[in-house]
Design a protein around this motif. Structure first.
Motif, mmCIF file in Angstrom:
data_model
loop_
_atom_site.group_PDB
_atom_site.id
_atom_site.type_symbol
_atom_site.label_atom_id
_atom_site.label_comp_id
_atom_site.label_asym_id
_atom_site.label_seq_id
_atom_site.Cartn_x
_atom_site.Cartn_y
_atom_site.Cartn_z
ATOM 1 N N ILE A 1 0.788 -1.127 0.010
ATOM 2 C CA ILE A 1 -0.074 -0.090 0.143
ATOM 3 C C ILE A 1 1.106 1.239 -0.032
ATOM 4 O O ILE A 1 1.424 1.835 0.980
ATOM 5 C CB ILE A 1 -0.952 -0.011 1.190
ATOM 6 N N LEU A 2 1.138 1.796 -1.179
ATOM 7 C CA LEU A 2 2.131 2.888 -1.541
ATOM 8 C C LEU A 2 1.303 4.291 -1.219
ATOM 9 O O LEU A 2 0.256 4.254 -1.471
ATOM 10 C CB LEU A 2 2.609 2.812 -2.684
ATOM 11 N N LYS A 3 2.105 5.282 -0.835
ATOM 12 C CA LYS A 3 1.608 6.517 -0.544
ATOM 13 C C LYS A 3 1.858 7.314 -1.674
ATOM 14 O O LYS A 3 2.898 7.437 -2.305
ATOM 15 C CB LYS A 3 2.012 7.395 0.541
ATOM 16 N N ALA A 4 0.766 8.139 -2.377
ATOM 17 C CA ALA A 4 1.139 9.137 -3.335
ATOM 18 C C ALA A 4 0.340 10.589 -3.240
ATOM 19 O O ALA A 4 -0.562 10.427 -2.553
ATOM 20 C CB ALA A 4 0.646 8.604 -4.864
ATOM 21 N N SER B 1 3.193 -6.987 8.860
ATOM 22 C CA SER B 1 3.400 -5.781 9.714
ATOM 23 C C SER B 1 4.795 -5.338 9.542
ATOM 24 O O SER B 1 5.699 -5.957 9.126
ATOM 25 C CB SER B 1 3.083 -6.196 10.973
ATOM 26 N N ARG B 2 5.238 -4.146 10.066
ATOM 27 C CA ARG B 2 6.392 -3.532 9.907
ATOM 28 C C ARG B 2 7.297 -4.247 10.830
ATOM 29 O O ARG B 2 8.643 -4.062 10.672
ATOM 30 C CB ARG B 2 6.172 -2.029 10.322
ATOM 31 N N ASP B 3 6.803 -5.057 11.555
ATOM 32 C CA ASP B 3 7.723 -6.048 12.478
ATOM 33 C C ASP B 3 8.066 -7.169 12.001
ATOM 34 O O ASP B 3 9.001 -7.953 12.510
ATOM 35 C CB ASP B 3 7.083 -6.115 13.778
ATOM 36 N N TYR C 1 6.504 6.978 4.117
ATOM 37 C CA TYR C 1 5.220 7.854 4.653
ATOM 38 C C TYR C 1 3.979 6.491 5.117
ATOM 39 O O TYR C 1 2.956 6.896 4.819
ATOM 40 C CB TYR C 1 4.407 8.161 3.350
ATOM 41 N N GLY C 2 4.717 5.904 5.846
ATOM 42 C CA GLY C 2 3.560 4.700 6.839
ATOM 43 C C GLY C 2 3.189 3.882 5.816
ATOM 44 O O GLY C 2 1.832 3.173 6.069
ATOM 45 N N ALA C 3 3.737 3.531 4.510
ATOM 46 C CA ALA C 3 3.153 2.759 3.714
ATOM 47 C C ALA C 3 3.062 1.358 4.498
ATOM 48 O O ALA C 3 3.747 1.165 5.176
ATOM 49 C CB ALA C 3 4.158 2.496 2.466
ATOM 50 N N GLY C 4 2.171 0.489 3.946
ATOM 51 C CA GLY C 4 1.910 -0.771 4.674
ATOM 52 C C GLY C 4 1.790 -1.787 3.580
ATOM 53 O O GLY C 4 2.261 -1.821 2.489
ATOM 54 N N THR D 1 5.213 10.364 -5.345
ATOM 55 C CA THR D 1 5.053 8.920 -5.242
ATOM 56 C C THR D 1 6.140 8.612 -4.096
ATOM 57 O O THR D 1 7.317 9.002 -4.265
ATOM 58 C CB THR D 1 4.902 8.061 -6.302
ATOM 59 N N ASN D 2 5.890 7.650 -3.546
ATOM 60 C CA ASN D 2 6.681 6.857 -2.475
ATOM 61 C C ASN D 2 7.157 5.721 -2.616
ATOM 62 O O ASN D 2 6.203 4.734 -3.028
ATOM 63 C CB ASN D 2 6.395 7.257 -1.080
ATOM 64 N N ILE D 3 8.225 5.021 -2.323
ATOM 65 C CA ILE D 3 8.353 3.536 -2.200
ATOM 66 C C ILE D 3 8.021 3.001 -0.770
ATOM 67 O O ILE D 3 7.522 3.523 -0.355
ATOM 68 C CB ILE D 3 10.114 3.296 -2.360
#
Length: 158
Positions: A7-10, A75-77, A67-70, A61-63
């Protein structure tokens, strides 16, 4: 959301005062250790706002992991969240370009990559990855292209 579940942030910048709505879409993809905000840091002197002033519909756009992409599954862990490289970012670019094309109803977009943003597009366009992505680009601009990091990423703080 990418095919791989990322889930990328744009962030979209356009001028609502412009007659006829948004102009031609331009994707600005950041470099390593950066994010989309680097294209707007100097406000009206920034590349992103300059392009908006010229009438373009700008997509910052972000990789993965910015930006808190998920992810839909990790999970991030989870170590799998961080198990990716330039090749995986290249596949993400295919999905990002497709998303912007669909959102803007344009068959093609302009792509500007800085550093890693250029390197990942070079990888994406290479044989065996997704060379057909080139059919969706009207132009690919490589700003300070980075295609080989050498030993620099093997040292502190990386």
């Amino acid at each position: 959301m990418t095919e791989g579940g990322w889930i990328l942030k744009a962030h979209r910048l356009s001028d609502p005062r412009r007659p006829g709505g948004a102009g031609y879409p331009v994707i600005l993809q950041h470099g390593i250790l950066c994010n989309s905000s680097h294209f707007i840091m100097c406000e009206e002197r920034s590349l992103a706002f300059w392009l908006v002033d010229q009438g373009y519909d700008v997509w910052l756009t972000n990789i993965r992991a910015n930006y808190g992409a998920g992810h839909t599954e990790f999970s991030r862990d989870d170590p799998r969240f961080w198990a990716w490289g330039l090749k995986e970012l290249a596949f993400d670019l295919r999905d990002v370009v497709e998303f912007v094309c669909e959102a803007t109803a344009h068959a093609k977009v302009a792509y500007v990559g800085h550093s890693q943003g250029s390197g990942s597009m070079y990888v994406a366009l290479s044989p065996g990855i997704c060379p057909e992505l080139g059919d969706r680009l009207s132009v690919f601009v490589a700003l300070g292209p980075s295609v080989y990091s050498g030993p620099v990423l093997r040292r502190f703080p990386f």
